[in-house]
Structure formats: C-alpha cells, structure tokens
Write an enzyme that holds these catalytic residues in place. Structure first.
Site, PDB file in Angstrom:
ATOM      1  N   ALA A  62       0.869  -1.174   0.000  1.00 17.63           N
ATOM      2  CA  ALA A  62       0.000   0.000   0.000  1.00 17.63           C
ATOM      3  C   ALA A  62       0.907   1.225   0.000  1.00 17.63           C
ATOM      4  CB  ALA A  62      -0.871  -0.015   1.243  1.00 17.63           C
ATOM      5  N   GLY A 107       0.735  -4.962   1.286  1.00 14.87           N
ATOM      6  CA  GLY A 107      -0.488  -5.111   0.497  1.00 14.87           C
ATOM      7  C   GLY A 107      -0.268  -5.872  -0.799  1.00 14.87           C
ATOM      8  N   GLU A 110      -0.432  -9.405   0.138  1.00  9.64           N
ATOM      9  CA  GLU A 110      -1.839  -9.706   0.476  1.00  9.64           C
ATOM     10  C   GLU A 110      -2.692  -9.903  -0.779  1.00  9.64           C
ATOM     11  OE1 GLU A 110      -1.873  -6.268   3.190  1.00  9.64           O
ATOM     12  OE2 GLU A 110      -2.860  -7.624   4.587  1.00  9.64           O
ATOM     13  N   GLU A 130       4.756  -4.748   7.489  1.00 16.75           N
ATOM     14  CA  GLU A 130       3.994  -3.667   8.137  1.00 16.75           C
ATOM     15  C   GLU A 130       4.465  -3.367   9.551  1.00 16.75           C
ATOM     16  OE1 GLU A 130       2.662  -6.154   6.421  1.00 16.75           O
ATOM     17  OE2 GLU A 130       1.087  -5.410   5.092  1.00 16.75           O
TER      18      GLU A 130
END
Ligand code: DAK
Length: 254
Positions: A62, A107, A110, A130
């Site tokens: 992200a 992300g 993910e 993260e």
C-alpha cells in the site's frame, strides 16, 4: 494505472505505477477493484492473471506516503477498499493467478494471497513488513497467510516483518512454483485452466473456498476494524512518517 490485456480467454491485469514500484494509492486500487469487478462478470474471461509492470515489482505494498496521513476512520475506508479487491480475487467464479515478478510486500503480498494460485519469479521478494512501520497487515494478510502457510509461519513472518526470497516462499507453500519468465508460466497455466469447464471450475472454486468457513469473514472484518483503530497510535504515525522522511522510526509503545 491498471491495464487489462486479453490473451484468448485469459485476462492479464497489470498494475502499472512503476515510479512507486507499483505501490497502491487510492486511484490505482480503486481502478483495480473496478476492473476486477468487471472481470468477475465477464463470461469471455475464463481465467485472470494479476501481475506488476516492469522488472522490479509486483506490488511494493500500500502507498506508505498516502497512509501516513490517515486518521482511524479513513484507515478503515482504505482497508475496506483493499478487502473488496481481495474478495473479488478470492471469490470471482473463475481462477485467479498471481504472477509475482518482483517485490510483493505488505499489500502486494496480500493481493497475491487473495489469488487462487501464486507463481513467483526467481527474483521475487515477499513479505509482510507492516510491523516495521508500526502497523499490521490490513488487506487480509493476518488471516490468509495462516490459512495458506500455517499459523506458525504466518506469525513468524507477520511479527518479524522479514522479507523472504522465492525459494523460501516455495518451501513454505506461499507460492505454488518458481518459474522464469513468470508471466509466461502463469499464462500457460491460465490458458490450460481456461480450457476446462467454466461451470465445473467455478463450482470447484466455490467448494474449495468453503474450507475458509464463516469465521474467515469475521476475521477479515475484525482485521479491518482493528487496523483502523491502530491509526490512533503514536507508533503508527511515527513509523509511517519516518518512512516518508527517510529516517529510522523511534517507537514509544503507544
Ligand atoms: N509506498 C509508497 N512508495 C513506495 C513504496 C510504498 N509501499 N515502496 C516503494 N516506494 C517508492 C519509494 O518511496 C521510491 O520513491 P522515490 O523516493 O523515488 O520518490 C520508489 O518507490 C523506489 O523505491 P526505492 O528507492 O526504495 O527502491 P529500492 O530498490 O531501494 O527498495 C524496497 C525497494 C521495496 C525494498 C523499498 O522501496 C521498500 O522498502 N518499500 C516499502 C515496502 C513496504 O514496507 N511495503 C509495505 C507497505 S505497508 C491497511 C491497508 C493496507 C495495509 C495495511 C493496512 N488498512 C487501512 C486496513 C498495507 C500496508 C502495506 O502495504
């Protein structure tokens, strides 16, 4: 931007934001969600391959610069958008394959975890870093990594934030195969799947997904909510800001 190219009845979705290693900002993630939503309904697309543009990255996560300015409510909305994209990959009635051509971090990992099948280039690097930003995975990582690799491995990777190479990813079952060039390998596999009965394939996918059980949805909702709350912490602000300012974070535990 998101490109969708057709190779027969296979749709290749390419995330192209190379100046940020294909990190997902709001515009890119929204476009990805919308294209996936269209492909879910598109009977001409019998299999979907997801990859990143360029040589270096699948998706480096992200967008940290964007996340560094979010308050808890905004973070929940951001989480929900990523979950929509992930759920589309996980539940659309056709196979989804991640062709991991480089960094798949946070992300990015993910999104790959939400696909049915993952292939990695030998150059790929994967992980959930993260924790090093003072946050936790927010697009399904805390739930899907354990379901794919087992709880012990998931905890080690999520707690440590360690990045792993393609061989280790293969060994722990995070990817199905390592192959170069990975996109060719993914296309070949997708083309083979696209030749099978779409009715049987969609049922096979639905039935396989039943093993996830209803607790999976509860787990994802909980993750999205708890992640948003975390944005009230000093450490999240510090970790995200430190990355933007290119310095080491100083976590205080609040
Ligand atoms: N966000 C924004 N920009 C990024 C980025 C990212 N994730 N990753 C790389 N970039 C940018 C860099 O800032 C740099 O931009 P400029 O400085 O040139 O403007 C450019 O891409 C090239 O990167 P580097 O110069 O750093 O390239 P290197 O080869 O030296 O290093 C690297 C590559 C992948 C090791 C490094 O870029 C890196 O560590 N990037 C960050 C990787 C990372 O930590 N990813 C996880 C992000 S956290 C949630 C929703 C989502 C999430 C969590 C919760 N909710 C709201 C529920 C997800 C979180 C994440 O994904």
């Amino acid at each position: 931007m998101i490109r969708v190219d057709r190779q027969g009845s296979v749709a290749v979705v390419t995330i192209d934001r190379q100046d940020a290693l294909n990190a997902l900002d709001v515009a890119t993630l929204t476009e990805l969600r919308d294209r996936l939503s269209e492909l879910a309904e598109d009977g001409d697309a019998r299999a979907v391959v997801l990859t990143g543009a360029g040589e270096k990255a699948f998706v480096a996560g992200a967008d940290i610069k964007y996340m560094s300015g979010l308050d808890p409510e905004q973070a929940k909305g951001w989480g929900a958008l990523g979950h929509e994209a992930g759920r589309l990959l996980e539940t659309m009635p056709k196979p989804t394959i991640a062709a991991i051509n480089g960094f798949a971090l946070g992300g990015g990992c993910e999104l790959a975890l939400a696909c049915d099948i993952r292939y990695a280039s030998s150059r790929a690097k994967l992980g959930q870093p993260e924790i090093n930003l003072g946050i936790v995975p927010g697009w399904g990582g805390t739930q899907r990594l354990a379901r794919i690799c087992g709880l012990g491995i998931a905890k080690e990777l999520v707690f440590s934030g360690r990045t792993i190479d393609a061989d280790e990813a293969l060994r722990i079952g995070l990817v199905n195969a390592v192959a170069d060039p990975v996109l060719d390998h993914a296309l070949e596999a997708a083309t083979a799947l696209a030749a099978k009965s779409p009715v049987a394939l969609s049922l096979a996918k639905r039935l396989c997904n039943l093993t996830l059980g209803i607790d999976h949805t509860g787990g994802l909702e909980l993750e999205a909510n708890e992640f948003g709350e975390l944005f009230a912490s000093e450490d999240a602000k510090e970790g995200l800001t430190a990355f933007v300012e290119k310095r080491a974070p100083n976590f205080v535990g609040r």
